[in-house]
Design an enzyme around this catalytic site. Structure first.
Site, mmCIF file in Angstrom:
data_model
loop_
_atom_site.group_PDB
_atom_site.id
_atom_site.type_symbol
_atom_site.label_atom_id
_atom_site.label_comp_id
_atom_site.label_asym_id
_atom_site.label_seq_id
_atom_site.Cartn_x
_atom_site.Cartn_y
_atom_site.Cartn_z
ATOM 1 N N ASP A 166 81.133 47.025 31.857
ATOM 2 C CA ASP A 166 81.974 46.073 32.582
ATOM 3 C C ASP A 166 83.291 46.703 33.044
ATOM 4 O OD1 ASP A 166 82.417 42.906 32.991
ATOM 5 O OD2 ASP A 166 84.282 43.807 32.292
ATOM 6 N N ALA A 194 82.271 41.562 35.433
ATOM 7 C CA ALA A 194 81.138 42.289 36.019
ATOM 8 C C ALA A 194 79.856 41.881 35.306
ATOM 9 C CB ALA A 194 81.346 43.795 35.928
ATOM 10 N N ASP A 195 79.880 41.891 33.985
ATOM 11 C CA ASP A 195 78.690 41.547 33.208
ATOM 12 C C ASP A 195 78.203 40.122 33.475
ATOM 13 O OD1 ASP A 195 77.813 43.755 31.641
ATOM 14 O OD2 ASP A 195 79.596 43.578 30.408
ATOM 15 N N ILE A 196 79.112 39.166 33.365
ATOM 16 C CA ILE A 196 78.697 37.764 33.483
ATOM 17 C C ILE A 196 78.152 37.446 34.881
ATOM 18 C CG2 ILE A 196 79.500 35.380 33.433
ATOM 19 C CD1 ILE A 196 79.136 36.596 30.675
ATOM 20 N N GLY A 199 74.714 38.870 35.274
ATOM 21 C CA GLY A 199 73.726 38.029 34.606
ATOM 22 C C GLY A 199 73.397 36.786 35.407
#
Length: 425
Positions: A166, A194-196, A199
């Site tokens: 992230d 970035a991660d969320i 997803g």
């Protein structure tokens, strides 16, 4: 076209899904009931995506290597040896222990692919190819399979083969350059931006794939990445920068196009106010006792206020610093001024609006209970979601091999002995 009979979602059911009915607290069936997803993800982006799918009723079979999802051991908080990080992102899933590098483990996985609707993974580039689980490999087993791949940077371009997390995506995407206070050091967002989103995009792509399959008559491949997901959040900031050729730079809590849209210090905390529109600006000036600011010819329109942002902000700040957050909120909010105290996380989770929609719910794990955030999607105003405990490593291996694949006891024992990377299960 019909799917095979092993617990698959039939073509007829996909075209004519069952009606939703409410039975007790949980909708039955949930919107994704009958959809089976093989989850080979780890860390955050992938598990977050499959958790959303599981909350909507999909059957999530989490395929784990002998070492398990790396977040099972992520610091700093553990419940009975399992990280709270893992617990927060892996409810409503079943864990199957398979070593895809072993012949027996890979064969069992291939059988699950034949009985699944989708496969999702977030390996670095090249790993899926080495394991023989890229889309074409899996489509040869099940032409209707949807594969979703989350990588750091995508599968093409000069950065494609680099791993990413992230923080790296936030930096390279430009997001950190506009986060923080003017003149200050670059600041990582307090949440994984970035991660969320990666997803979420993976979840959206998988759902789109399920829909497209009706028309295409076969599955398809979906790709997203941390870098591009983070980049997409720049939105209008990207368009503005590209058009002008001028870097925006950090804005603090302020807004690129508006004055008086930021956090202001009060005598005991912070209050966010957005009074960018002309009528809000005039009303704010009246309510806080500086009506002369609203009469200033330079500040009659938004552009003038934006150009004089520093002077105007200082004037408002000097007034707001004289009273408490509660005082100003009580004056401004009833008059339609957009404002809110800057809550801590505990205050936010305990806010009546959070509780009205069951934003958190208790989740049991071993002998512990922890509050976790729920997925903010409601169907027919239903605010409850299923809350199956996060699985222990390989907890459901025998169950899935038996009930989904129909393996006899001898074959189950062989997989447990030779296909999991460890003995017994």
């Amino acid at each position: 076209m019909q799917f095979d009979s092993r617990n698959r979602l039939s073509a007829e059911r996909r075209v004519n899904p069952p009606a939703f009915t409410n039975t007790g607290d949980i909708m039955s069936p949930l919107p994704l009931a009958g959809v089976r997803v093989l989850d080979l993800t780890h860390a955050l982006a992938g598990p977050f995506a499959t958790m959303i799918l599981g909350d909507m009723g999909a059957e999530i079979i989490k395929i784990e290597s002998p070492k398990g999802d790396l977040t099972r051991t992520t610091p700093p908080i553990y419940l009975d040896g399992t990280s709270l990080y893992f617990i927060s992102n892996n409810r409503n899933k079943k864990s199957v222990l398979l070593d895809l590098k072993s012949e027996v483990g890979k064969a069992a996985f291939n059988d699950l692919v034949a009985a699944a609707d989708a496969v999702i993974y977030n390996y670095s580039n090249g790993v899926a190819r080495r394991l023989g689980i890229e889309h074409d490999d899996l489509a040869a087993i099940n032409p209707n399979i949807i594969t979703v791949s989350i990588t750091g940077f995508g599968e093409e371009g000069p950065e494609a083969d680099r791993p990413a997390v992230d923080l790296i995506a936030q930096a390279l995407s430009g997001a950190m350059s506009i986060t923080g206070e003017p003149g200050g050091e670059p600041v990582r967002s307090g949440v994984p931006t970035a991660d969320i989103p990666a997803g979420m995009y993976a979840c959206i792509g998988l759902l789109a794939g399920l829909h497209a399959r009706r028309e295409l008559g076969h599955g398809l491949r979906v790709d997203t990445s941390l870098f591009h997901a983070q980049l997409s959040l720049l939105n209008y900031e990207a368009s503005l920068t590209k058009y002008t050729g001028v870097e925006i730079g950090p804005q603090g809590s302020g807004h690129t196009g508006n004055a008086l849209a930021q956090a202001f210090r009060t005598s005991d905390g912070w209050l966010v106010i957005d009074a960018g529109f002309n009528h809000h600006f005039k009303q704010l000036c009246r309510l806080i006792g500086i009506p002369e600011a609203a009469e200033n010819p330079r500040w009659q329109e938004r552009e003038g206020r934006r150009q004089d942002r520093v002077e105007l902000t200082r004037m408002v700040q000097d007034v707001l610093a004289t009273q408490t957050t509660k005082h100003w909120h009580g004056i401004l909010a009833p008059e339609g001024i957009l404002c809110a105290p800057v809550n801590g996380v505990l205050d936010a989770l305990d806010h009546p609006q959070s509780k009205a929609y069951s934003a958190t719910r208790p989740l049991s794990f071993e002998d512990n209970t922890v509050e976790v955030l729920t997925t903010p999607l409601w169907f027919d105003k239903q605010t409850e979601h299923p809350m199956q405990d996060p699985p222990g490593l390989g907890e459901h291996t025998r169950e899935i091999l038996t009930t989904v694949l129909g393996y006899d006891e001898e074959r189950v024992e062989r997989v447990l002995r030779e296909g999991t990377g460890k003995k017994g299960n």
